[in-house]
Every structure is written in C-alpha cells, then in structure tokens.
Design an enzyme around this catalytic site. Structure first.
Site, PDB file in Angstrom:
ATOM      1  N   ASP A   1      37.937  34.140  49.892  1.00  0.00           N
ATOM      2  CA  ASP A   1      38.743  34.675  48.997  1.00  0.00           C
ATOM      3  C   ASP A   1      39.378  35.712  48.585  1.00  0.00           C
ATOM      4  O   ASP A   1      39.918  36.422  49.799  1.00  0.00           O
ATOM      5  CB  ASP A   1      37.255  34.498  47.284  1.00  0.00           C
ATOM      6  CG  ASP A   1      38.321  34.171  46.319  1.00  0.00           C
ATOM      7  OD1 ASP A   1      39.162  35.714  45.750  1.00  0.00           O
ATOM      8  OD2 ASP A   1      38.302  33.540  46.142  1.00  0.00           O
TER       9      ASP A   1
ATOM     10  N   HIS B   1      37.667  38.471  42.302  1.00  0.00           N
ATOM     11  CA  HIS B   1      37.514  37.242  42.218  1.00  0.00           C
ATOM     12  C   HIS B   1      36.225  36.638  43.302  1.00  0.00           C
ATOM     13  O   HIS B   1      35.807  36.245  43.343  1.00  0.00           O
ATOM     14  CB  HIS B   1      38.905  36.494  42.636  1.00  0.00           C
ATOM     15  CG  HIS B   1      38.752  35.228  41.919  1.00  0.00           C
ATOM     16  ND1 HIS B   1      38.133  33.589  42.898  1.00  0.00           N
ATOM     17  CD2 HIS B   1      38.934  34.451  40.918  1.00  0.00           C
ATOM     18  CE1 HIS B   1      38.177  32.895  42.529  1.00  0.00           C
ATOM     19  NE2 HIS B   1      38.331  32.570  41.052  1.00  0.00           N
TER      20      HIS B   1
ATOM     21  N   SER C   1      37.507  27.841  39.767  1.00  0.00           N
ATOM     22  CA  SER C   1      36.764  28.672  40.224  1.00  0.00           C
ATOM     23  C   SER C   1      34.875  29.694  39.877  1.00  0.00           C
ATOM     24  O   SER C   1      34.375  29.387  41.644  1.00  0.00           O
ATOM     25  CB  SER C   1      37.757  29.874  40.571  1.00  0.00           C
ATOM     26  OG  SER C   1      39.372  30.352  40.111  1.00  0.00           O
TER      27      SER C   1
END
Ligand SMILES: [Ca+2]
Ligand SMILES: [Ca+2]
Ligand SMILES: [Ca+2]
Ligand SMILES: [Ca+2]
Length: 490
Positions: free
Chosen positions: A164, A205, A379
């Site tokens: 990520d 994230h 996600s």
C-alpha cells in the site's frame, strides 16, 4: 479450556450429504477426512511383553519394529520400520502377527489423538475492542474471531505484508508486531516503509489496513487486529508512479518469509477500464504461488474494488480475477451490499466494512499514533480476510495456496447477508456475485484447517516442443515433424 471435540458439529456433517449428491465427490475426497471423522493410525504400537528389555528388542526386530523404549511394567513403545506414519486404515497384518507371537500378551496400534494446550483465553482489554463489532458480537453478526482465538489461534508465527502507501512502523499499537523483513519502500528504494506525511493524511491507508490485521492486543491502546499476534509489515508502493516493475517487486518481496500479501488496489474503478497485471506482475504471481513459502505458495488477498457506483465489474480487473488471488468483497453492518461494492464471479468471500452513514465502520490504527473508527470501503475488507487467513495458517502451516481457497470456499456462509442473487451451485453451495460464498468465519476456517489434508497439486496443461529433428523423425514424405506439439498434464 477442554480440548475441542474431534468430530465436527452436526452442521458440517449435514453439508457432507449435499456433497455426496454432487458429481465432484472424487475431487473432494482429500478434504473428507475431517468430515467423516475417521481415526488416523500411526506407525507405532504399544506392546506388552513380559520378560525384560532384551526379549522385547528381539520381538521388535523379528516383526520389523524399532523398540522406542520401555514405558512402565512390561509395556514397550514400538515403531514400525515400513508402515506409513499416518494412515486412515489400520495395519491388520502387522497387528495379527504381533498378537500371534507367543511372547506377546497384548498389542495395540496407536491412534493419533487431538490435544490442545490449555491456554486460558482472555478477552482483549483494549479500550476500542468493544467497538470492533465485526470481530465479536453477541448478535453473532460477526467474523467469529473470538471463537478462533478461544481455540488458541491469534496469528502467532505468521507473517502478513500490506502492499500500500506505507506503514507507520512505530505506531504504538503496531510496533510490537512490526516486521522489517516483511517491509520495503519500493517508491524510494529503501528498506524503511514509513509513510510520507501530508496535511491531508493522504498516506494513511496502509497503516489503517495493517492495524486490522495485527494491532497489538491487551496494551491499553486502540483495538486489536484479527490476528493480533501475527507479524505485520508494509510495502510502500502506491505513493509514487506505479509501474509493472513496482507491482512485481512488491508482490515478490521476501516470499520465503512473508506468508500473506494483502492488496487493496487495482485498475481504475470507473466502469470503463479493463486492465490487469502486465508481464512482470504476472510472473510475480506465478513465482509466488510456485516458489513462495518453500513451494506451498504465497497467499495473495485482494480487495474486489470500489466501483459499485459506476457499475464497474470486478471481472474486468485482472488482479481480482486472477486465480492466484483470493478476492474479497464487503458487507455492511446490517448485511447489505454496500454502495461501492462491485458484483462479479471472481469474488470468493466477504468480510464487513462500511455502509450507509448510520452503520458502523472499521476500527483500526491511524497515522500519527492515532486510532480511528472510520476505516471504509472494500479496502477495509481485504485485510480482515488476510488476518483470518493468518489464523488458518497458524492452525496448519502446511496449507498450500490452493488449500486456502478450498478452506475459504467451504467455511464461508451466506449468514445474514442480503441480496437477491444467492444461487445454489452444482455442489450445493450458495453463491452470490456480490458476496462470493459469503461471510468468512474465522472459527470455522481454523477448525477445518487443523485437520485438512492437502488437495492435489494444480493440474496444468503445458505445451512442449518435441526434441531436435533427426533422420528418425523425418516422415516418409521427407517433411520434418520436429515442430509437432505434444500436451502433457503435470
Ligand atoms: Ca522510505
Ligand atoms: Ca491494542
Ligand atoms: Ca473495479
Ligand atoms: Ca481471484
């Protein structure tokens, strides 16, 4: 905690009936051992021989055994030299020969028994654990994580890496589980995957996903990861130009060390893009499943995509629809299809995530040592699946990448998930384009993993050229047949 029952609960046995009706029984045989609850016979015998050690040694030798030692009284522990270590049928011949030996008064082939360490389970004390409704919930609308923890599985010894925008490695709720060997910065070409900090926290994230897998338990901080004793790393690869090489390098980081890769990215979810891995990323997947984890195969967990509003189809995403990835979709807290969810046939299973504004979201670690209760989208679902898969790997380190797909399919269930496209497939399983085979069940997957027998290796069709031309291979009419192709099944 007493040891769990060695026979499966009635529900799983009922499922067998459906299986037996299906035409695929032969293919499924390898997975039936735990369902049928058969005994597993070892290659060892308990033998009673009066008269002392020397006599026992002679008898052992005579019947092809090694005397493993004296137990007590006149009892000895024999191991046979040629009988297989584990078998579903007893070795009658050997048993009868032993029994008939006049010097032997009693003999019994030993059966493998399931025994568990009696670790005392304690519910995590972390302040936000009570808000992690999807891990454990008295209304049972959860991923059944608590039951898996009670069985003793918390991810110990399993390594997960989040591909990520980086990972805050010194986050107080991640630090203890952080694994530098499962981490790298592909964007900057250095070993430190620390995110790049911006005013808007654009690169939060990966840190959020990491906490879902392996936030530390019982440390008074935030909540817990579903596999709170797993090792967690992060690859910083989305904070920069993403190329085929960047993807390939990320997917093939340290494959003898990392067990599970979790990815929540892919081609544009705009409803008009068809794209997938290019040459190097394809090669990375193939090498991962064939060479990773000492040949058992790397496990790639993938988020199915957020293009629901654009009517995007995850079938048009070559990462989710790859046979090498486990593609994971989302359900809202109330069991609805979220607005962002994409429907397609490559989705294998589902975990929870966000929904409408009134439904709760996911609690996890956040940038700058913080904790958030608002992680969202598909996600957020893939890392929960990666964590559950880590629990299954702890239950059975021997699982191949294909075993994991079998386990996910067999233990996921429609639960309370709502959609009008649940259909019963050829082997009697409920399947939906929004949820795949349904909600993952952490407890069910570890229980099945414990006794799982590996499925047969993948069958592949390979086209090979026959050898160089020679006079012998020239046909009577003078034409060479060297370019003739042959097909083989490996
Ligand atoms: Ca760096
Ligand atoms: Ca914690
Ligand atoms: Ca998509
Ligand atoms: Ca897939």
């Amino acid at each position: 905690m007493a040891s769990g029952p060695s026979c499966p609960p009635v529900g799983r046995r009922l499922r067998l009936k459906e299986l037996l009706l299906g035409p695929l029984l032969v293919l499924l045989v390898s997975g039936l051992e735990p369902i049928l609850c058969q005994k597993v016979y070892t290659n060892t015998w308990a033998v009673h021989i009066p008269g002392g050690q020397e006599g026992a040694d002679l008898i052992a030798n005579k019947h092809g055994f090694i005397n493993q030692g004296h137990v007590f009284g006149d009892y000895y522990h024999f191991r046979h030299r040629t009988v297989v270590k584990r078998s579903l049928s007893d070795h009658r011949g050997t048993q009868v020969r032993l029994e008939r030996d006049p010097k032997v008064t009693w003999a019994e082939q030993q059966v493998s028994k399931k025994r568990k360490k009696r670790d005392v389970y304690q519910e995590p004390s972390d302040p936000k654990f009570r808000d992690q409704w999807y891990l454990y919930n008295p209304n049972r609308r959860d991923l059944n994580a608590r039951s898996a923890w009670e069985l003793g599985y918390t991810g110990k010894g399993v390594v997960v890496s989040i591909l990520d925008d980086g990972i805050e490695k010194n986050h107080p709720d991640l630090m203890q589980n952080y694994d530098p060997d499962a981490s790298y910065d592909v964007n900057d070409g250095d070993p430190d995957p620390q995110p790049r900090y911006t005013q808007l926290n654009d690169n939060r994230h990966g840190t959020r996903c990491a906490g879902e897998v392996a936030a530390v338990a019982n440390n008074g901080i935030c909540g817990v990861g579903v596999a709170y004793n797993a090792k967690i790393g992060g690859v910083r690869m989305l904070d920069g130009e993403v190329t085929d090489m960047v993807e390939a390098q990320s997917l093939s980081l340290n494959p003898q060390h990392i067990d599970v890769y979790s990815a929540s990215w892919g081609p544009e979810d705009d409803g008009k893009t068809v794209d997938g891995p290019a040459k190097l990323a394809k090669e990375a997947f193939l090498r991962g499943v064939t060479e990773g984890r000492n040949g058992l195969g790397s496990i790639f967990v993938w988020a199915s995509g957020n293009g629901g509003r654009e009517l995007d189809s995850c079938n048009c995403d070559g990462y989710t629809n790859s046979i090498y990835t486990l593609s994971i979709s989302s359900s809202t807290q109330n069991g609805n299809v979220p607005w962002y969810s994409e429907a397609c046939s490559s989705t294998l299973a589902t975990t929870y995530s966000s929904g409408n504004p009134k439904e709760k979201q996911i609690v996890t670690t956040d940038l700058k040592s913080k904790c958030t209760d608002s992680h969202t989208g598909t996600s957020a679902s893939a890392p929960l699946a990666a964590g559950i898969i880590a629990l299954a790997l702890e239950a059975n380190k021997n699982l191949t990448w294909r075993d994991m797909q079998h386990l996910v399919v067999r233990t996921s269930h429609p639960a309370h998930l709502l959609t009008n496209d649940w259909r019963t497939n050829g082997v009697g399983r409920k399947v939906s384009h929004s949820y795949g085979y349904g909600l993952l069940d952490a407890s069910a997957i570890v229980a099945l993993a414990e006794t799982w027998t590996n499925v047969r290796p993948q069958r592949k069709c390979v086209i090979t050229m026959v050898s160089e031309p020679s006079y012998e291979t020239l046909r009577a009419d003078g034409l060479s047949v060297w370019a003739q192709q042959s097909r083989q099944v490996i």
